[in-house]
Design a protein around this motif. Structure first.
Motif, PDB file in Angstrom:
ATOM      1  N   GLU A  77       3.583   6.731 -12.808  1.00 46.69           N
ATOM      2  CA  GLU A  77       3.366   8.155 -13.054  1.00 46.69           C
ATOM      3  C   GLU A  77       2.394   8.746 -12.041  1.00 46.69           C
ATOM      4  O   GLU A  77       2.579   9.871 -11.567  1.00 46.69           O
ATOM      5  CB  GLU A  77       2.842   8.375 -14.474  1.00 46.69           C
ATOM      6  CG  GLU A  77       3.849   8.047 -15.564  1.00 46.69           C
ATOM      7  CD  GLU A  77       3.777   6.586 -16.030  1.00 46.69           C
ATOM      8  OE1 GLU A  77       3.300   5.733 -15.247  1.00 46.69           O
ATOM      9  OE2 GLU A  77       4.193   6.312 -17.167  1.00 46.69           O
ATOM     10  N   HIS A  79      -1.047   3.331 -15.380  1.00 44.78           N
ATOM     11  CA  HIS A  79       0.175   4.133 -15.208  1.00 44.78           C
ATOM     12  C   HIS A  79       0.447   4.360 -13.725  1.00 44.78           C
ATOM     13  O   HIS A  79       0.471   5.503 -13.247  1.00 44.78           O
ATOM     14  CB  HIS A  79       0.037   5.474 -15.935  1.00 44.78           C
ATOM     15  CG  HIS A  79       0.063   5.366 -17.425  1.00 44.78           C
ATOM     16  ND1 HIS A  79      -1.027   4.956 -18.160  1.00 44.78           N
ATOM     17  CD2 HIS A  79       1.059   5.592 -18.320  1.00 44.78           C
ATOM     18  CE1 HIS A  79      -0.710   4.945 -19.440  1.00 44.78           C
ATOM     19  NE2 HIS A  79       0.543   5.322 -19.570  1.00 44.78           N
ATOM     20  N   ASP A 121      -6.179  10.476 -21.023  1.00 40.88           N
ATOM     21  CA  ASP A 121      -6.951   9.686 -21.991  1.00 40.88           C
ATOM     22  C   ASP A 121      -8.233   9.119 -21.384  1.00 40.88           C
ATOM     23  O   ASP A 121      -8.751   8.100 -21.859  1.00 40.88           O
ATOM     24  CB  ASP A 121      -6.090   8.551 -22.544  1.00 40.88           C
ATOM     25  CG  ASP A 121      -4.865   9.068 -23.282  1.00 40.88           C
ATOM     26  OD1 ASP A 121      -5.014  10.025 -24.063  1.00 40.88           O
ATOM     27  OD2 ASP A 121      -3.769   8.531 -23.055  1.00 40.88           O
ATOM     28  N   THR A 157      -4.264  18.792 -22.312  1.00 40.14           N
ATOM     29  CA  THR A 157      -4.157  17.885 -23.454  1.00 40.14           C
ATOM     30  C   THR A 157      -5.454  17.947 -24.241  1.00 40.14           C
ATOM     31  O   THR A 157      -6.462  18.403 -23.725  1.00 40.14           O
ATOM     32  CB  THR A 157      -3.912  16.439 -22.979  1.00 40.14           C
ATOM     33  OG1 THR A 157      -4.973  16.042 -22.113  1.00 40.14           O
ATOM     34  CG2 THR A 157      -2.599  16.325 -22.258  1.00 40.14           C
ATOM     35  N   PRO A 170      -0.663  10.833 -17.192  1.00 40.00           N
ATOM     36  CA  PRO A 170      -0.937   9.820 -18.222  1.00 40.00           C
ATOM     37  C   PRO A 170      -1.983   8.829 -17.744  1.00 40.00           C
ATOM     38  O   PRO A 170      -2.123   8.557 -16.556  1.00 40.00           O
ATOM     39  CB  PRO A 170       0.424   9.138 -18.412  1.00 40.00           C
ATOM     40  CG  PRO A 170       1.433  10.105 -17.899  1.00 40.00           C
ATOM     41  CD  PRO A 170       0.749  10.819 -16.768  1.00 40.00           C
TER      42      PRO A 170
END
Length: 235
Positions: free
Chosen positions: A214, A211, A177, A235, A202
């Motif tokens: 992760e 995150h 993102d 993604t 992520p």
């Protein structure tokens, strides 16, 4: 035991890594978050690389993890001392002799950022909340206010002093993102400049804050450094 040299982006605050560092230590590794003098008008990339080299002096299995603008420092570190690997996290990937100030136009970063903003329905004007803190816990972000400092021009004006990318295993990884350096941009730059695929984890541009678990899992999974670089699920 691997030593992770954690290099921050613009501003140079080692605080950026404060959620990842203890998690790496829990996994049995050593981690050193390097504070860089982003607001020092007399400090540029050579000084940054020197500080990282000094921070890991005496260590033998060093993985340099570079965030954002730290991508300009990482290869200069590897040119000065042996490292086991480089991990580029939402990073600017320089060509030999390139400056960070020139990089934006050379890779067309603004065009990709603006297209992503229009597609995502958020503002095209860069602001802290929209582009950097949109996925960071407000309580975490608030603790960072005391560590924020500007990045003065010198680091953007000094060239990446390498003749070629260091011959060490290198991985490029993007936050799924990231609005500042969208995945599409990072994938293209990694392929065109280093011939690498792009891994995706992520988080946004500040994935180590949003995150950390992760990201830590990814860094540990990336060992041993000789592991093949592969393109993860897009993604």
């Amino acid at each position: 035991m691997t030593t992770f040299a954690l290099v921050p982006g613009a501003g140079g605050a080692a605080w950026y890594w404060h959620r990842v560092l203890p998690l790496l230590e829990q996994e049995g590794h050593e981690a050193v978050a390097v504070d860089l003098p982003g607001d020092d008008p007399d400090a540029g990339l050579p000084e940054y690389a020197g500080l990282v080299v000094d921070a890991v002096a005496g260590r033998h299995d060093v993985v340099v993890v570079a965030q954002s603008m730290g991508g300009f420092t990482a290869p200069m570190v590897a040119a000065r001392r042996p490292v086991s690997a480089i991990v580029l996290l939402n990073a600017m990937v320089p060509l030999p002799g390139e400056t960070a100030g020139h990089w934006w136009g050379a890779v067309g970063s603004e065009e990709v950022r603006l297209a992503a903003a229009r597609a995502g329905g958020y503002t095209e004007e860069v602001d802290l909340d929209t582009y950097f803190l949109h996925d960071v816990d407000p309580a975490v972000a608030a603790t960072g206010e005391a560590h924020q400092r500007p990045e003065v021009d010198r680091a953007f004006e000094t060239p990446c002093d390498i003749s070629a990318w260091p011959e060490v295993p290198t991985r490029a990884v993007a936050g799924a993102d990231d609005r500042f350096f969208p995945v599409a941009l990072q994938r293209r730059v990694a392929r065109e400049r280093l011939g690498l695929g792009l891994d995706v984890v992520p988080g946004g541009h500040l994935a180590a804050l949003s995150h950390p678990a992760e990201l830590t899992a990814y860094l540990c999974k990336a060992l041993p450094p000789s592991a093949a670089v592969r393109d993860e699920q897009p993604t």
